[in-house]
Scaffold this active site. Structure first.
Site, PDB file in Angstrom:
ATOM      1  N   SER A 127      -8.409 -31.304 -42.000  1.00  7.32           N
ATOM      2  CA  SER A 127      -9.151 -32.498 -42.390  1.00  7.32           C
ATOM      3  C   SER A 127      -9.409 -33.394 -41.192  1.00  7.32           C
ATOM      4  O   SER A 127      -8.596 -33.440 -40.248  1.00  7.32           O
ATOM      5  CB  SER A 127      -8.353 -33.275 -43.441  1.00  7.32           C
ATOM      6  OG  SER A 127      -8.888 -34.566 -43.637  1.00  7.32           O
ATOM      7  N   TYR A 152      -1.175 -37.771 -46.493  1.00  7.66           N
ATOM      8  CA  TYR A 152      -2.098 -36.644 -46.620  1.00  7.66           C
ATOM      9  C   TYR A 152      -2.474 -36.119 -45.237  1.00  7.66           C
ATOM     10  O   TYR A 152      -2.437 -34.907 -44.982  1.00  7.66           O
ATOM     11  CB  TYR A 152      -3.353 -37.080 -47.373  1.00  7.66           C
ATOM     12  CG  TYR A 152      -4.481 -36.076 -47.300  1.00  7.66           C
ATOM     13  CD1 TYR A 152      -4.413 -34.878 -48.000  1.00  7.66           C
ATOM     14  CD2 TYR A 152      -5.612 -36.327 -46.523  1.00  7.66           C
ATOM     15  CE1 TYR A 152      -5.454 -33.948 -47.935  1.00  7.66           C
ATOM     16  CE2 TYR A 152      -6.649 -35.410 -46.455  1.00  7.66           C
ATOM     17  CZ  TYR A 152      -6.564 -34.220 -47.152  1.00  7.66           C
ATOM     18  OH  TYR A 152      -7.577 -33.309 -47.077  1.00  7.66           O
TER      19      TYR A 152
END
Length: 321
Positions: A127, A152
């Protein structure tokens, strides 16, 4: 070829499955169909794949090591595309345990089965969040990524380090893709394109964090799929090693401009509420995709107006509005 795709009922996972199936490959898709957002949307995505005879789906949780081992023992995979994960920056603040189970334990299970069964190439989703609040733009794969702004992001950076260690220890071929704000038809209800479109069409005020002073490198789903499939077909040189690529539109858009684009697509004006920055958010994302272009001769380039028009058209159709 038979390919395993994790997160097959997810936004990117379903789109990748559809492309592989269209290319006449056999696909085994797995997903735990959790309720992070409505499972009905996940089931609707899967129904788009029902017409393909070479698609097989299992409701399986890859954080369960025994289930993953059984899956690999009953199939011979020519490659694995690992797109399943617990997504969402803000939810990781509320429920970090879900990210530990899926993104860390689950990824470790996939790595170990790929090692034991000598999977030729593992491609996994990282990501753009790994860049945290890096001030230097555009973000390059060679930039330091030592200060994640959310749990995350920390799990995604951990995936990269786990993959690197497996490659060093076991001579595997693994590629990580740092996705930049993916949007398009069948997107996620927790992301800005869906939230803002829904609010504008309903006449509900929208919340602009950091007083709207943020920018994102919005990347259309078809461009993401093209990049994933091309990278999957191009393992690291010599069929061993760990490669990392940004995959983004290389054209960051200010939040205000993004909303104006949605307004044009919806034919309605938005009522805006300006709020401070939220925990876990970053002010900007911006992908340097030169490494991706050199590797596969492709970079994302769908203009935001084009991509959002397609999303709003799909959104209206899906919700019958």
């Amino acid at each position: 070829m038979k390919i395993l795709v994790t997160g097959a009922a997810g936004f990117i996972g379903q789109a990748v499955c559809k492309r592989l199936l269209t290319d006449q490959l056999s696909v085994v898709g797995i997903d735990n169909l959790n309720d992070y957002y409505p499972p009905a949307l996940k089931q609707a995505r899967l129904s788009e794949l029902d017409s393909f005879e070479q698609f097989e789906f299992s409701a399986l949780d890859f954080s369960n090591a025994i289930e993953v081992q059984r899956l690999f023992e009953s199939n011979v995979f020519d490659g694995v595309i690992h797109l399943g994960a617990q997504a969402g920056v803000r939810y990781s603040i509320e429920n970090p345990a879900a990210y530990t189970a899926s993104n860390l334990v689950g990824f470790a299970n996939i790595l170990e089965c790929c090692r034991r069964h000598k999977t030729p190439h593992l491609v996994y989703a990282s990501s753009s969040s790994v860049y945290g609040r890096n001030a230097k733009v555009p973000f390059s794969e060679s930039d330091p990524v030592e200060h994640p702004a959310s749990y995350y992001a920390a799990t995604k950076r951990s995936n990269e380090l786990m993959a690197e260690s497996y490659v060093n220890l076991y001579d595997m071929a693994i590629t990580g893709l740092r996705f930049f704000t993916v949007y398009g038809p069948w997107g996620r209800p927790d992301m800005a394109p869906w939230l803002f479109t829904d609010a504008i069409l309903k006449g509900v005020p929208i919340k602009l964090f950091n007083h709207g002073q943020m920018s994102r490198d919005f990347t259309y789903i078809d461009d993401i799929v093209e990049g994933v499939v091309r990278i999957f077909r191009k393992p690291p040189e010599g069929n061993k090693g760990h490669a990392l690529y940004n995959i983004g539109n290389s054209s960051p858009v200010q939040l205000i401009e993004f909303i104006e684009t949605i307004e044009r697509c919806c034919g309605k004006q938005a009522e805006k509420i300006l709020l401070p920055m939220q925990d876990g958010d970053v002010p900007a994302t911006f992908a340097d995709t030169s490494r991706l272009e050199q590797a596969i001769g492709f970079i994302p380039g769908t203009p935001l107006q084009v991509g959002m028009s397609k999303f709003v058209e799909w959104f209206r159709s899906y919700h019958k509005i």
